[in-house]
Design a protein around this motif. Sequence first.
Motif, short mmCIF file in Angstrom:
data_model
loop_
_atom_site.label_atom_id
_atom_site.label_comp_id
_atom_site.label_asym_id
_atom_site.label_seq_id
_atom_site.Cartn_x
_atom_site.Cartn_y
_atom_site.Cartn_z
N LEU A 1 -8.96 9.34 -0.03
CA LEU A 1 -8.34 9.63 -1.45
C LEU A 1 -6.86 8.88 -1.92
CD1 LEU A 1 -8.97 10.62 -4.31
CD2 LEU A 1 -8.01 12.68 -3.45
N PRO A 2 -5.87 9.37 -0.69
CA PRO A 2 -4.61 8.24 -0.89
C PRO A 2 -4.90 6.84 -1.09
CG PRO A 2 -4.03 10.01 0.36
CD PRO A 2 -5.71 10.00 0.30
N SER A 3 -5.75 6.15 -0.34
CA SER A 3 -5.96 4.70 0.17
C SER A 3 -6.62 4.21 -1.29
CB SER A 3 -6.73 4.28 1.36
OG SER A 3 -7.95 5.01 1.15
N LEU A 4 -7.47 5.00 -1.84
CA LEU A 4 -8.06 4.77 -3.06
C LEU A 4 -7.14 4.60 -4.34
CD1 LEU A 4 -11.30 6.97 -3.26
CD2 LEU A 4 -11.38 4.55 -2.96
N VAL A 5 -6.15 5.67 -4.31
CA VAL A 5 -5.04 5.67 -5.16
C VAL A 5 -4.01 4.42 -5.10
CG1 VAL A 5 -3.19 6.86 -6.04
CG2 VAL A 5 -5.01 8.03 -5.50
N VAL A 6 -3.65 4.21 -3.75
CA VAL A 6 -2.88 2.87 -3.39
C VAL A 6 -3.72 1.79 -4.12
CG1 VAL A 6 -1.82 1.41 -1.75
CG2 VAL A 6 -1.79 3.71 -1.69
N GLU A 7 -4.96 1.59 -3.66
CA GLU A 7 -5.75 0.38 -3.98
C GLU A 7 -5.87 0.37 -5.62
OE1 GLU A 7 -10.25 -1.49 -3.23
OE2 GLU A 7 -9.73 0.61 -2.67
N ASN A 8 -5.87 1.41 -6.43
CA ASN A 8 -5.91 1.43 -7.83
C ASN A 8 -4.63 1.01 -8.24
OD1 ASN A 8 -7.75 2.01 -10.00
ND2 ASN A 8 -6.39 3.33 -10.40
N LEU A 9 -3.44 1.18 -7.72
CA LEU A 9 -2.11 0.81 -7.96
C LEU A 9 -2.05 -0.61 -8.11
CD1 LEU A 9 0.10 3.69 -6.59
CD2 LEU A 9 -0.64 3.33 -9.05
#
Length: 267
Positions: free
Chosen positions: A86-94
Amino acid sequence: MKQALLYFLSFVLIQLLASLGVSALAAAVPLGDTRAVLLITTILANAAVILVFFALRWVPLSTALFVKANVPLAALTAALAFGMLLPSLVVENLIPEAMRQDLLADVFKLLLSSPWGYVAIALLAPVAEEMVFRGAVLRAATAFFSCRLANARSAAWAAIIFSAALFSAVHGNPAQMPHAFLIGILLAWLTHHTGSIVPAVIVHWINNSSAFILYWLIPDSYDMTPDQLFGGCNAAFFAALGASLLLFLASLLAISRTKPTNSPYAQ
């Protein structure tokens, strides 16, 4: 450096030859629709990479495997992988949208929509890519920078960043490249620290398997933002994100405290 670039270019060449070969075969013999051709190409290319790199001993068994069974480290690696989803998805979305244009969205959706896509994406791709970029490229880059930088830590990080840059570049898709670079750094550090590509393969396998399973459970998930996966419930999203970060950081700290032995990447 020449050796590292040889491994990189060999990987690209094998992918290209597999694509040209299957395309030529499809022109002569009906292989099915576009999805079938894409699946055959991807499976063949990854299988060829594994065979070539092992046959030429570009990835020594001492690098590819644990010297002895290490169940605790494997468990920590799995926890790290689940914690970073989940954190990697958030970073990718940023990452700014202009820097993550998805040129291969239709390709990935075709691969994800078939059960054979799991073989291509989650089984063969993690092994093939880790063999190349962490088993071969990182090892060659480590040897190169170790001879040119007096500080062992600086040499190690130069090799890690270099291998991650090539890993990012080979994806050739703006939507993947920034994320691949960040993940590449983590996977290279993990390989350098443990002396084996197995932990990186585990992380890669869990990451790709999760994407595949999520797509089958929620077909629209490929185009969703992380918070949309929780139905717009901010409380659930932030709770899951917090728990994931704790699991990731705790696993990362525990792995960093392990003491690898006989590592070809040892400082």
